[in-house]
Design an enzyme around this catalytic site. Structure first.
Site, mmCIF file in Angstrom:
data_model
loop_
_atom_site.group_PDB
_atom_site.id
_atom_site.type_symbol
_atom_site.label_atom_id
_atom_site.label_comp_id
_atom_site.label_asym_id
_atom_site.label_seq_id
_atom_site.Cartn_x
_atom_site.Cartn_y
_atom_site.Cartn_z
ATOM 1 N N ASP A 71 76.008 -9.291 17.542
ATOM 2 C CA ASP A 71 76.031 -7.831 17.700
ATOM 3 C C ASP A 71 76.176 -7.185 16.324
ATOM 4 O O ASP A 71 76.828 -6.165 16.164
ATOM 5 C CB ASP A 71 77.179 -7.415 18.620
ATOM 6 N N ASN A 76 79.216 -2.382 12.700
ATOM 7 C CA ASN A 76 80.268 -3.403 12.672
ATOM 8 C C ASN A 76 80.611 -3.849 11.255
ATOM 9 O O ASN A 76 81.172 -4.917 11.050
ATOM 10 C CB ASN A 76 79.848 -4.611 13.514
ATOM 11 N N ASP A 88 84.320 -6.688 15.193
ATOM 12 C CA ASP A 88 83.705 -6.686 16.519
ATOM 13 C C ASP A 88 82.999 -8.003 16.836
ATOM 14 O O ASP A 88 81.784 -8.082 16.889
ATOM 15 C CB ASP A 88 82.746 -5.501 16.655
#
Length: 138
Positions: A71, A76, A88
């Site tokens: 992700d 992030n 994250d």
């Protein structure tokens, strides 16, 4: 997060992890959180350094932690004390995950798309993939 921290990656220090509870180091100053990299202004040299730090993070996650963030994007990546910090990890997968290659390519594509707007010249996804998977002595 714990594995990344133990392997020396630029991540917040985890203080407490149990079940689905994580208490980690606060990154920021004077009670203001560190900004996401998408919200800062840097010189060209600063953007170059941040780009290299992001690629190095993906490489070290893959090689040392045997993990893929899955992700990874400019949302992030925090900028704190003139360095990038990574957060994250909830969707991270092991490098042997059946869709690991897809997630790794997506992570590299996300970060390349962001830095392309800042630098113009970034590595192709295929070349970045070779960099991440190749052993480079530290």
């Amino acid at each position: 997060l714990v594995k990344a921290f133990k392997n020396g990656l630029n991540v917040p220090m985890p203080f407490y992890v149990k079940n689905h509870i994580l208490i980690m180091e606060f990154l920021g100053q004077n009670e203001w959180p560190a900004p996401q990299i998408k919200d800062i202004v840097l010189s060209k040299a600063g953007w170059n350094r941040a780009y290299v730090e992001c690629l190095e993070f993906v490489r070290l996650m893959y090689q040392k932690c045997e993990l893929i963030h899955a992700d990874f994007s400019e949302y992030n990546v925090l900028y704190h004390k003139n360095a990038t910090y990574f957060i994250d990890f909830g969707q991270s997968v092991v490098t042997t995950h059946p869709r690991g290659e897809e997630y790794l390519r997506r992570d590299l594509s996300n970060i390349s798309n962001f830095f392309e707007k800042k630098l113009k010249n970034v590595l192709s996804i295929d070349l970045a993939l070779v960099l991440v998977k190749s052993y480079i002595a530290e």
